[in-house]
Design a protein around this motif. Sequence first.
Motif, short mmCIF file in Angstrom:
data_model
loop_
_atom_site.label_atom_id
_atom_site.label_comp_id
_atom_site.label_asym_id
_atom_site.label_seq_id
_atom_site.Cartn_x
_atom_site.Cartn_y
_atom_site.Cartn_z
N SER A 5 0.83 -1.21 0.00
CA SER A 5 0.00 0.00 0.00
C SER A 5 0.86 1.26 0.00
CB SER A 5 -0.97 0.01 1.18
OG SER A 5 -0.27 0.04 2.39
N PHE A 6 2.00 1.22 0.69
CA PHE A 6 2.92 2.36 0.68
C PHE A 6 3.51 2.56 -0.71
CE2 PHE A 6 7.28 3.95 1.07
CZ PHE A 6 7.02 5.19 1.63
N ALA A 7 3.97 1.49 -1.34
CA ALA A 7 4.59 1.59 -2.66
C ALA A 7 3.57 2.00 -3.72
CB ALA A 7 5.25 0.27 -3.04
N VAL A 40 4.25 4.65 -6.68
CA VAL A 40 4.53 4.08 -8.00
C VAL A 40 3.22 3.98 -8.76
CG1 VAL A 40 5.45 2.09 -9.25
CG2 VAL A 40 6.47 2.77 -7.08
N SER A 41 3.12 4.71 -9.85
CA SER A 41 1.88 4.69 -10.61
C SER A 41 1.73 3.34 -11.34
CB SER A 41 1.84 5.82 -11.63
OG SER A 41 2.89 5.69 -12.56
N LEU A 42 0.52 2.83 -11.37
CA LEU A 42 0.17 1.58 -12.04
C LEU A 42 0.98 0.38 -11.53
CD1 LEU A 42 -0.07 2.94 -15.69
CD2 LEU A 42 -1.95 2.56 -14.10
N LEU A 43 1.22 0.35 -10.25
CA LEU A 43 2.03 -0.72 -9.65
C LEU A 43 1.47 -2.11 -9.94
CD1 LEU A 43 4.42 -1.57 -7.84
CD2 LEU A 43 2.88 -1.33 -5.89
N PRO A 44 0.17 -2.36 -9.77
CA PRO A 44 -0.32 -3.73 -10.03
C PRO A 44 -0.13 -4.16 -11.48
CG PRO A 44 -2.05 -2.39 -9.03
CD PRO A 44 -0.88 -1.51 -9.26
N LEU A 45 -0.34 -3.22 -12.41
CA LEU A 45 -0.18 -3.56 -13.83
C LEU A 45 1.29 -3.81 -14.18
CD1 LEU A 45 -2.69 -1.11 -15.52
CD2 LEU A 45 -2.93 -3.56 -15.13
N LYS A 46 2.18 -3.06 -13.57
CA LYS A 46 3.61 -3.27 -13.81
C LYS A 46 4.05 -4.64 -13.29
CE LYS A 46 4.89 1.57 -14.01
NZ LYS A 46 5.65 2.67 -13.40
N LEU A 47 3.58 -4.99 -12.10
CA LEU A 47 3.94 -6.30 -11.53
C LEU A 47 3.37 -7.43 -12.39
CD1 LEU A 47 3.41 -5.62 -7.73
CD2 LEU A 47 5.59 -5.90 -8.93
N LEU A 48 2.13 -7.28 -12.82
CA LEU A 48 1.52 -8.29 -13.68
C LEU A 48 2.22 -8.36 -15.03
CD1 LEU A 48 -0.78 -10.35 -13.84
CD2 LEU A 48 -2.21 -8.54 -14.78
N ALA A 96 9.12 -10.45 -10.53
CA ALA A 96 8.16 -9.44 -10.09
C ALA A 96 8.40 -9.07 -8.63
CB ALA A 96 6.73 -9.95 -10.28
N THR A 97 8.73 -10.04 -7.79
CA THR A 97 9.01 -9.77 -6.39
C THR A 97 10.27 -8.94 -6.23
OG1 THR A 97 7.96 -11.86 -5.78
CG2 THR A 97 9.38 -10.85 -4.14
N TYR A 98 11.29 -9.24 -7.00
CA TYR A 98 12.53 -8.47 -6.96
C TYR A 98 12.26 -7.02 -7.36
CZ TYR A 98 17.22 -6.84 -8.05
OH TYR A 98 18.37 -6.11 -8.10
N TRP A 99 11.52 -6.83 -8.47
CA TRP A 99 11.21 -5.48 -8.93
C TRP A 99 10.36 -4.74 -7.90
CZ3 TRP A 99 7.08 -2.39 -9.97
CH2 TRP A 99 7.36 -1.22 -10.65
N PHE A 100 9.42 -5.43 -7.28
CA PHE A 100 8.59 -4.80 -6.24
C PHE A 100 9.44 -4.34 -5.08
CE2 PHE A 100 6.26 -5.50 -2.21
CZ PHE A 100 5.42 -4.40 -2.30
N GLY A 101 10.38 -5.15 -4.66
CA GLY A 101 11.28 -4.78 -3.57
C GLY A 101 12.09 -3.54 -3.90
#
Length: 82
Positions: A20-22, A26-34, A69-74
């Motif tokens: 939730s903080f990220a 970061v705009s469009l975080l869920p789409l970027k991770l997907l 995706a986890t690495y990029w999220f971190g």
Amino acid sequence: MSSRGGQRQGTWAQLRETYSFAKKHVSLLPLKLLGIFGSVVALMYGIGYATGHPVAVAVLGIPTGFLCATYWFGKAAERAAY
């Protein structure tokens, strides 16, 4: 593990809080991770198709995509924190 009011926070609660903080920074975080996950799985499927083993390599692509995706999220959460 971080603590809030003297109580230890669980792993999933900490992950939700970080997400939730990220997401605020970061705009469009869920789409970027997907997108990262899907791209890695598609790339692995393509490699598998070229070698004649598309299903076997795609099955290996799922954990690899999750790892990427986890690495990029971190890294995104770390940048958002600073």
